[in-house]
Design a protein around this motif. Structure first.
Motif, mmCIF file in Angstrom:
data_model
loop_
_atom_site.group_PDB
_atom_site.id
_atom_site.type_symbol
_atom_site.label_atom_id
_atom_site.label_comp_id
_atom_site.label_asym_id
_atom_site.label_seq_id
_atom_site.Cartn_x
_atom_site.Cartn_y
_atom_site.Cartn_z
ATOM 1 N N ARG A 21 1.030 -1.400 0.053
ATOM 2 C CA ARG A 21 -0.060 -0.101 0.115
ATOM 3 C C ARG A 21 0.933 1.146 -0.059
ATOM 4 N NH1 ARG A 21 -3.015 -1.735 5.333
ATOM 5 N NH2 ARG A 21 -4.008 0.268 5.369
ATOM 6 N N LEU A 22 1.996 1.307 0.639
ATOM 7 C CA LEU A 22 3.039 2.349 0.634
ATOM 8 C C LEU A 22 3.450 2.602 -0.666
ATOM 9 C CD1 LEU A 22 4.875 1.612 3.983
ATOM 10 C CD2 LEU A 22 3.705 3.686 3.346
ATOM 11 N N SER A 23 3.774 1.257 -1.514
ATOM 12 C CA SER A 23 4.215 1.554 -2.943
ATOM 13 C C SER A 23 3.415 2.183 -3.845
ATOM 14 C CB SER A 23 4.839 0.161 -3.203
ATOM 15 O OG SER A 23 3.686 -0.777 -3.688
ATOM 16 N N THR A 24 1.999 1.777 -3.542
ATOM 17 C CA THR A 24 1.071 2.773 -4.652
ATOM 18 C C THR A 24 0.495 4.039 -4.011
ATOM 19 O OG1 THR A 24 -0.755 1.326 -3.416
ATOM 20 C CG2 THR A 24 0.395 0.372 -5.480
ATOM 21 N N GLY A 25 1.038 4.460 -2.795
ATOM 22 C CA GLY A 25 0.347 5.555 -2.510
ATOM 23 C C GLY A 25 -0.845 5.359 -1.598
ATOM 24 N N ASN A 26 -1.094 4.407 -1.441
ATOM 25 C CA ASN A 26 -2.633 4.153 -0.538
ATOM 26 C C ASN A 26 -2.553 3.784 0.744
ATOM 27 O OD1 ASN A 26 -3.927 4.252 -3.001
ATOM 28 N ND2 ASN A 26 -3.501 2.408 -3.673
ATOM 29 N N TYR A 27 -1.356 4.357 1.558
ATOM 30 C CA TYR A 27 -1.221 3.932 3.006
ATOM 31 C C TYR A 27 -1.695 5.358 3.601
ATOM 32 C CZ TYR A 27 -0.297 2.181 7.428
ATOM 33 O OH TYR A 27 -0.302 1.830 8.706
ATOM 34 N N ARG A 28 -2.840 5.358 4.342
ATOM 35 C CA ARG A 28 -3.123 6.635 4.904
ATOM 36 C C ARG A 28 -2.329 7.582 5.782
ATOM 37 N NH1 ARG A 28 -8.558 5.738 8.228
ATOM 38 N NH2 ARG A 28 -7.017 4.775 9.577
ATOM 39 N N ASP A 29 -1.873 6.863 6.615
ATOM 40 C CA ASP A 29 -0.989 7.536 7.534
ATOM 41 C C ASP A 29 0.434 7.871 7.177
ATOM 42 O OD1 ASP A 29 -3.172 7.379 9.292
ATOM 43 O OD2 ASP A 29 -2.666 5.510 10.176
ATOM 44 N N MET A 30 1.073 7.629 6.250
ATOM 45 C CA MET A 30 2.347 7.789 5.623
ATOM 46 C C MET A 30 2.635 7.714 4.191
ATOM 47 S SD MET A 30 5.786 5.933 7.621
ATOM 48 C CE MET A 30 5.131 6.528 9.157
ATOM 49 N N VAL A 31 3.578 8.510 3.814
ATOM 50 C CA VAL A 31 3.789 8.602 2.200
ATOM 51 C C VAL A 31 5.436 8.320 2.091
ATOM 52 C CG1 VAL A 31 3.833 10.240 0.374
ATOM 53 C CG2 VAL A 31 1.985 10.093 1.946
ATOM 54 N N ILE A 32 5.846 7.461 1.348
ATOM 55 C CA ILE A 32 7.261 7.524 0.440
ATOM 56 C C ILE A 32 7.373 8.587 -0.237
ATOM 57 C CG2 ILE A 32 8.967 6.023 -0.498
ATOM 58 C CD1 ILE A 32 7.385 3.497 0.703
ATOM 59 N N TYR A 33 8.658 9.341 0.068
ATOM 60 C CA TYR A 33 8.857 10.535 -0.782
ATOM 61 C C TYR A 33 10.112 10.032 -1.498
ATOM 62 C CZ TYR A 33 5.424 13.265 1.713
ATOM 63 O OH TYR A 33 4.277 13.776 2.455
ATOM 64 N N PRO A 34 10.273 10.858 -2.652
ATOM 65 C CA PRO A 34 11.585 10.736 -3.204
ATOM 66 C C PRO A 34 12.841 10.831 -2.383
ATOM 67 C CG PRO A 34 10.246 11.965 -4.694
ATOM 68 C CD PRO A 34 9.463 11.864 -3.273
ATOM 69 N N GLY A 35 13.729 10.293 -2.486
ATOM 70 C CA GLY A 35 15.006 10.147 -1.787
ATOM 71 C C GLY A 35 14.778 9.438 -0.371
#
Length: 555
Positions: A308-322
């Protein structure tokens, strides 16, 4: 053969990876070792878990003395709640393993109904004419044991999952001296795992991963996400240690990760400083270089945190560039495609992704022994007979060759299938009989209700869709009052296929009228005839075989 013979068989775990369950029986005393599950492949649509068929054990339940669990991985404990609902026998396991089993029992509301007995490497048990003792082995989870079953025929050793790691992360070393003593006293049958029997050399040490983890944390700029098996407490401790060295707080993401780490902390298997653990939302309020995230999903599970993090579908956290993402686990065979998809998604997000198990940057080493580990176990135990387990056929085959290379006589190795029984009497082992065995499918709350016919229907629906034909008949003269009306799902788009639908309706009407002319009135005959005529027509027109469901209404 007389009744007091020694019998050894598997109900899961041979010619497959997962679903481990082994049984050692002497006379009327039956000891079950492990009760695991395995996850389905894409052909088993809708199935959540596969567990062993225990019908033979149910028929002989008065002989079962204990379920002994070697360690706490899913492929060894995943089937326990379903097993207990049919066979409520005492469970013997180490402290940490019992903690993981208790999580499962809580989930299935079985806590309090089951006798749980804690054992350790020095424990000794007696079940009728069978004595049981244990020895420590190293693996990728704490508190792993090998088992010695002392029978009147001789000693049977089950190694559990193991490798020989001289620098384990948790300092739980294999007890090589005790293994040598067991071998000196004589081992009639060795039952040993075969997962890495194809891989040459010795398994790399956990120490290597700890060093690589420290280096990756020191180099990272943004947030660090580490995905691993929740049960790999050794890896969890390595992440904690690296986070301490780089002054980062740690967020736990994923239900199983939170639960297992809680058990490990309560029972003293992982040391995390007070105040270090934060929740995911609090992590967003800190600078990225002050945050590390430990999450589930290293096997590409679609609903797990990493996916879910890899597709941007995790509500509480986001993976940003870097940000840095570390996959600290190797894909289980069959999961490679799902893991590759997640890695691609992470690179598209601009993350730095570290994965693989190479010696330079690898963040994972196997918990299963390579060829030299397996040969060392065989050399220490010096068995008369050998039964390789825990692997697909090629792994069992390679393990047999290793056994013969270190002195096990040719012909004394039994490569068995699930259900095959190795009987030993007067020191002579033979394999001439089998018992009922197979897979039991867990689908939601139902266990064993889904069989091959249901799965065949699901596959047909998923591949070619379905056609529902509704027709209304008069109860008095069986003539058509209304219809036929045809509804399709997953087969064709009706507005683009009007000629096809008209022909289905014409064929249905003709079939019903022809049967009436022959004075055939049975519904089942009418439905089968409709399915046959419509099915033949659709295959000639589309080369597809949708599920055809005639619905006949009488008024």
């Amino acid at each position: 053969m007389n009744q007091n013979r020694l019998s050894i068989f598997a109900l899961g775990g041979v010619n497959e990876i997962g679903k481990n369950m082994y049984v050692v029986q002497y006379g009327d005393d039956m000891i079950v070792i492990d009760c695991g599950g395995k996850f389905p492949d894409e052909s088993l649509l809708g199935i959540d878990l596969i567990i062993p068929d225990t019908s033979y054990l149910e028929e002989n339940k008065e002989k079962i003395r204990a379920l002994i669990v070697t360690h706490g991985h899913e492929d060894h404990i995943g089937g326990i709640p379903y097993f207990l609902k049919k066979l409520n026998v005492p469970i013997y396991a180490t402290r940490f393993t019992l903690g993981l089993i208790e999580l499962k029992l809580d989930e299935h509301r079985l806590t309090g109904d089951t006798k749980l007995v804690e054992v350790h490497a020095e424990s000794e048990l007696t079940f009728g004419e069978v004595g049981v003792s244990f020895f420590k082995v190293s693996h990728s989870i704490p508190d792993c044991l090998g088992i010695v079953l002392h029978t009147p025929e001789g000693n049977v050793v089950h190694t559990g999952d193991f490798k020989f790691d001289l620098t384990p992360a948790n300092h739980q070393h294999s007890d090589i001296h005790k293994m040598a003593e067991i071998g000196k006293k004589g081992v009639l049958v060795l039952i040993s795992e075969s997962t890495n029997a194809e891989r040459k050399g010795l398994t790399p040490s956990e120490e290597m991963v700890g060093n690589h983890m420290d280096e990756a944390f020191l180099r990272a700029d943004g947030k660090i996400f580490v995905s691993t098996f929740a049960s790999n407490v050794n890896r969890v401790q390595q992440v904690v240690d690296a986070a301490i060295k780089t002054n980062r707080k740690l967020a736990l993401v994923g239900r199983s990760m939170v639960n297992v780490v809680q058990v490990a902390m309560e029972r003293g298997y992982v040391n995390i400083p007070e105040g270090m653990i934060i929740d995911a939302r609090s992590a967003n309020e800190l600078a990225p270089e002050k945050v590390a995230v430990l999450c589930t999903g290293s096997q590409g599970e679609p609903m797990a945190a990493l996916s879910r993090l890899s597709t941007g579908n995790y509500r509480d956290m986001v993976i940003y560039p870097g940000d840095t993402v570390i996959l600290a686990a190797s894909p289980i065979p069959g999961n490679e495609k799902d893991v590759s998809r997640i890695i691609d998604n992470l690179f598209q997000l601009g993350a730095k992704v570290i994965y693989g198990s190479g010696s330079t940057t690898g963040m994972h080493v196997s918990g299963h022994g390579y060829q030299e580990d397996l040969k060392l176990m065989l050399t220490l135990m010096k068995p008369t007979y050998f039964v390789p387990i825990h692997g697909e056929y090629r792994m069992l085959h390679h393990h047999r060759l290793l056994a013969e290379s270190v002195g096990v006589e040719k012909g004394n190795t039994f490569i068995i299938k699930n259900g095959d029984v190795v009987d030993v009497e007067n020191g002579i082992a033979v394999q001439t009989r089998s018992i009922p065995n197979g897979d039991t499918y867990v689908d939601g709350v139902s266990v064993g209700d889904v069989g091959e016919i249901v799965l065949r229907d699901r596959r047909q629906l998923s591949e070619d869709g379905m056609v529902v034909i509704v027709i209304t008949l008069s109860k008095a003269d069986r003539k058509i009052i209304q219809g036929p009306d045809t509804i399709t799902r997953g087969f064709v788009y009706v507005k683009d296929s009007e000629d096809l639908i008209r022909e289905i309706n014409r064929l249905t009407k003709k079939t019903v009228n022809d049967l009436q002319a022959e004075n055939v009135r049975q519904w089942n005959v009418m439905k089968q005839s409709i399915k046959k005529s419509v099915g033949h027509y659709l295959f000639t027109q589309t080369k597809r075989k949708p599920m055809i469901l005639p619905v006949i209404i009488e008024i």
